[in-house]
Design an enzyme around this catalytic site. Structure first.
Site, PDB file in Angstrom:
ATOM      1  N   GLU A  65       0.793  -1.266  -0.086  1.00 15.55           N
ATOM      2  CA  GLU A  65      -0.055  -0.100  -0.139  1.00 15.55           C
ATOM      3  C   GLU A  65       0.789   1.146   0.072  1.00 15.55           C
ATOM      4  O   GLU A  65       0.672   2.194  -0.718  1.00 15.55           O
ATOM      5  CB  GLU A  65      -0.788   0.005   1.185  1.00 15.55           C
ATOM      6  N   GLU A 118      -5.601  12.907  -4.127  1.00 12.19           N
ATOM      7  CA  GLU A 118      -4.426  13.983  -3.494  1.00 12.19           C
ATOM      8  C   GLU A 118      -3.748  13.353  -2.386  1.00 12.19           C
ATOM      9  O   GLU A 118      -4.248  12.673  -1.742  1.00 12.19           O
ATOM     10  CB  GLU A 118      -5.179  15.321  -2.861  1.00 12.19           C
TER      11      GLU A 118
END
Lengths: 233, 233
Positions: A65, A118
């Site tokens: 991740e 973002e």
DNA sequence: TCAAAAGTGTTTCCCCTACACCCATGG
DNA sequence: CCATGGGTGTAGGGGAAACACTTTTGA
């Protein structure tokens, strides 16, 4: 696991990992957040992380991740704590195993992952409200980081390979939140014997150039043997 | 949890907690094991534990399992680590959040739980082979306990409310695995200021009676403030 | 020559360490 | 009176803490 195998139906919660990624940037301690582009908490800031896959270990999940969502690899990664309150996720039960990592941010490009609009570094004194219980997780991580700083060589993870003693002292000061005495700091850290002085200097600005040092892992292992204490002033 | 909600199918592993329960008995550090009466590892020794229920937190699971399987309540319970390798359970994937606890074994009756034939204290130097990856878990717990002993007042959890200084010193010696100097130990521990001398004595055997002390939590909190170090010799 | 950060020693004090003998009791 | 564990003091050394001035450079 002394669990009974004949238990009628074993509950199957989802399991995720989240990562608290610290760095020193702009002379302050910062961490990386992503803006969620999916419900719940769509549009809010959260820690990077994701669900554990069938065939991967928890640490592999965290590593993956971290790579997928931030592009960061090769970091000091450590399990922090597991948060599992039944209602911490409004959708369904999600138990999250949190890891934290330290990087030297210099030149680390922050890239938005697939489930984020973002990604951005935030100073700890200017954090936005966080999704889920991530605020609590950050508090816990910070506490652990402060603690860890005093008995493990983690400060070096926040610096590039070569650094000045002032750089190093600043890391300690920013994390501990108090000032340290320069002479005592230098005497102590050099006395521990695992810093190697290079013969290169950093020259910048109108003042004397600063000698660059390197952290030597091997020297630390042997000289330290376990009981080193990084306590200053 | 920056996880995508649209993920096709989120894997649902089982989640359990296991508990490493330490005590001092017969002048040695011991821990509690149960003998499994179900497959897998039927007949082998394992840590007490069980699956997390729908509506309970991880700590509640640990507390409940501890009570159900051993009858122990009101203990210092702390999350140790989460073990989640895909193959650690031969049946299906089980992620276990491990807690550890310290009790003063005096008069704690050990009762076999529903999924165990037997529950028994074992000295750390005479452990039987353990089911699953519980051997590794025990190693980890012991390491953490030794570590924790040096910076937190955990030793008192292993003693009854009133104890002699020799009792206390023995706890440290058994966990650290080395002998300590009596005079230095006493000077230091009393100097920390959170032991209260009572005016009662324990008399047993043909020698001078030993004064009993109490650990005063409040005094520890204030006097300590965080940076106390319990390092001896 | 000035500003700005790098670099450098000494003294004081306290805590850690090492170490050996007397005390109170029961049998 | 003797065996057993409880209880006590001191001297020396080492590391932590406090503290201020000189050096090197660019502008």
């Amino acid at each position: 696991m002394g669990e009974a195998m004949s238990t009628p139906a074993i509950p199957r919660p989802a399991v995720a990992t989240d990562i608290v990624l610290f760095t020193i940037r702009d002379d302050s301690l910062q961490l990386l957040l992503i803006r969620r582009n999916l419900e719940p908490f769509k549009g809010e800031w959260a820690l990077p992380g994701g669900f554990v896959r069938e065939d991967e270990s928890l640490e592999e999940t965290a590593t993956r991740e971290l790579r997928e969502e931030t592009g960061v690899t090769d970091v000091y990664l450590e399990q922090l704590y597991t948060f599992g309150d039944p209602d911490r996720d409004p959708r369904f039960r999600v138990i999250t195993v949190v890891y934290y990592a330290l990087v030297n941010a210099m030149d680390r490009d922050v890239v938005a992952g697939t489930d984020a609009d973002e990604a951005q570094w935030y100073g700890l004194d200017a954090l936005p409200p966080l999704a889920f219980d991530h605020g609590r997780i950050v508090d816990y991580a910070l506490q652990r980081l402060r603690y860890k700083l005093e008995y493990a060589p983690v400060a070096f993870q926040l610096l590039p390979r070569r650094f000045t003693l002032t750089d190093l002292q600043t890391v300690y000061e920013r994390i501990l939140g108090r000032d340290l005495d320069k002479r005592n700091f230098r005497r102590k850290i050099l006395g521990l014997g695992f810093l190697k002085a290079t013969d290169t200097y950093r020259r910048e600005g109108a003042h004397r150039p600063a000698r660059l040092y390197e952290f030597v892992e091997e020297r630390f292992e042997e000289a330290a043997g376990g009981g080193v204490i990084f306590q200053f002033n």
